[in-house]
Design an enzyme around this catalytic site. Structure first.
Site, short mmCIF file in Angstrom:
data_model
loop_
_atom_site.label_atom_id
_atom_site.label_comp_id
_atom_site.label_asym_id
_atom_site.label_seq_id
_atom_site.Cartn_x
_atom_site.Cartn_y
_atom_site.Cartn_z
N LYS A 1 -18.95 67.54 55.40
CA LYS A 1 -19.87 68.34 56.19
C LYS A 1 -21.05 67.49 56.66
O LYS A 1 -21.59 66.69 55.90
CB LYS A 1 -20.36 69.52 55.34
CG LYS A 1 -21.23 70.53 56.06
CD LYS A 1 -21.56 71.71 55.14
CE LYS A 1 -22.52 72.69 55.77
NZ LYS A 1 -22.83 73.84 54.90
N SER B 1 -22.82 78.18 56.93
CA SER B 1 -23.03 77.01 57.76
C SER B 1 -21.89 76.00 57.71
O SER B 1 -21.88 75.04 58.48
CB SER B 1 -24.34 76.32 57.35
OG SER B 1 -24.26 75.83 56.02
N SER C 1 -22.92 79.72 52.37
CA SER C 1 -22.35 78.83 53.38
C SER C 1 -20.97 78.26 53.06
O SER C 1 -20.37 77.62 53.91
CB SER C 1 -23.32 77.69 53.68
OG SER C 1 -24.45 78.16 54.36
#
Length: 491
Positions: free
Chosen positions: A69, A145, A169
């Site tokens: 990520k 996210s 997230s």
């Protein structure tokens, strides 16, 4: 050519160990999937290149392609923009401890995934990199996210991808993409080397996966991180074995479909929970409808207090990195407003907020003396359409005016914080509890809406009991309710 997408991460690793395929062949297949699908999905924002002579560690995932990520999971020599144009030129100087430890498992990291600016939203639509789209229907968000990671795994580009969870997230995009997503106990996963906590311990790194066993196997690999400010309760067993072990006793499970902040919950999300608890009851578990013994609105406000303060701190840290002041034009308008509100938070308010985290954690510990699990919808609504949650024109004008004048303190006095908390969390009010209390929580892919979009069921356990969560997940993965993510049209 072998059927790359047929296998999860452990399945691919077994093929490689048995010399049925090579790591290079597997990597090529992953890159081909990325090339075919990423133009439509925009899940991967930075590719690491083919690296045919890559030296891989000998571990449980040797040769398995993985994405990380684009926030907090730095890889030395590669960009780390955190979804923001203000960091467009920033290159990581060293690997994060999370990346170091996953590399020891033998994974082959092939790129980084898209995130909303500074991972602040439950949708992945950053201005800097553009929106990521949901593989089940590209008009909809994959959540956030960790939306880029979720979309990439759900589309079959990679079997596992790095994610982190400071307010949902991992679980929100897992729910929206039909994946398994576990947020570990605070202190379980590595956070270093140059930080001891992220979001005061609310945020934890792990992965998103299509199979329960991949998540369990990766959790087994994390080692003590001396930088970590927190230490999770020790576990001497194997999470992978726990995920394979049938439940031998009836468990007592509490559930609710009521929003902790008093807002609406969509019927599809309620159905996901009700169908799951009926299944659990049929499997012999004792089910009780009961809400958690915490003040949901205080949890929401405590979370928003953290949210504001962390954004202000992030912008200050960026100023040190770039050697100048961050301006309104450097970041997205919503980020700027959050930063202004953060600067208006005083020390008393912040410490009072942190104190409630501990109170809520103790309340939940007592709750789990009676109940093994607490089940809720993962989200209150199915995925939104791309752009659906953008600020209105009036809100944009208001943000520009307030942002230009720096009126964060004035805004805070108007009751705007409570309004913002409700608006920000009305679609995702269930996930923040586990972040503030430090509990492990997972999302299970148990329901498809009438529109063919996944929604998830969240299960929370006592701190340190990821083994129990994984055991339950392994049991439910074998049932007909579990969504087959490979049936989505992009796979």
């Amino acid at each position: 050519m072998f059927e790359y997408k047929k296998y999860d991460g452990l399945g691919l690793a077994e093929l490689i160990r048995n010399k049925e395929v090579t790591p290079k062949e597997v990597r090529v297949m992953a890159l081909q999937e990325m090339e075919q699908k990423n133009g439509e999905l925009n899940a991967v924002i930075h590719q690491f290149g083919k690296q045919p002579d890559e030296q891989l560690a000998n571990g449980i995932f040797t040769g398995v392609p993985m994405l990380t990520k684009n926030i907090s999971q730095e890889s030395k020599g590669h960009p780390m923009t955190s979804g923001s144009k203000v960091l467009a030129d920033y290159i990581a100087k060293e690997d994060s401890e999370f990346v170091r430890q996953v590399k020891r498992t033998g994974v082959s990291i092939i790129g980084q995934t898209n995130v909303p600016e500074f991972a602040l939203l439950g949708v992945t639509e950053p201005v800097h990199n553009g929106p990521t789209r949901n593989p089940w229907n590209t008009e909809y968000t994959p959540g956030g996210s960790s939306g880029g990671s979720a979309a990439a795994v759900a589309a079959g580009i990679v079997p596992i991808a790095g994610a982190n969870d400071g307010g949902g997230s991992i679980r929100i995009p897992g729910a929206f993409c039909g994946l398994f997503g576990l947020k570990p106990t605070r202190g379980r996963a590595p956070v270093g080397p140059d930080r001891g906590r992220v979001w005061q311990g609310a945020s934890v790194d792990h992965i998103l996966s299509r199979s329960v066993r991949d998540s369990a196997a990766m959790l087994d690999q994390y080692q003590h991180d001396r930088a970590n400010a927190f230490m999770a309760p020790p576990f001497d067993g194997s999470y992978l074995e726990a995920s394979r072990t049938p439940m031998k006793k009836s468990l007592k499970i509490a559930f609710t479909t009521t929003s902790p902040i008093g807002t609406e919950v969509d019927a599809e999300c309620k159905d996901a929970v009700m169908n799951t608890v009926k299944l659990l009851e049929s499997l012999g578990h004792n089910i009780v409808e009961k809400e958690a013994p915490v003040d949901g609105k205080r949890i929401a406000n405590s979370y928003m207090m953290l949210y504001f303060a962390e954004v202000a701190t992030t912008l200050s840290a960026i100023e040190d990195m770039i050697g100048r002041k961050v301006t309104f034009k450097d970041v997205e308008p919503t980020t700027w407003i959050l930063g202004l509100l953060g600067k208006a938070v005083n020390a008393e308010e912040f410490l009072t907020s942190l104190k409630y985290w501990d109170e809520a954690a103790i309340q939940m510990e007592n709750f789990h003396d009676e109940y093994d699990f607490y089940i809720t919808p993962t989200t209150a609504f199915p995925p939104s359409k791309i752009g659906e949650l953008d600020p209105t024109q009036f809100e944009k004008r208001l943000i520009r005016t307030i942002g230009g004048l720096g009126l964060g303190g004035t805004l805070k006095k108007t009751g705007f914080v409570d309004q913002l908390a409700n608006k920000s969390l009305e679609r995702t009010p269930f996930t923040q509890l586990a972040n503030l209390t430090g509990q492990p929580a997972m999302t299970l892919p148990m329901h498809l809406t009438k529109d063919g979009l996944p929604v998830g069921v969240q299960v929370i356990a006592r701190r340190g009991r990821e083994d129990l969560l994984l055991q339950l997940a392994g049991q439910l993965e074998e049932t007909d309710l579990w969504i087959d993510v490979t049936k989505n049209p992009t796979y």
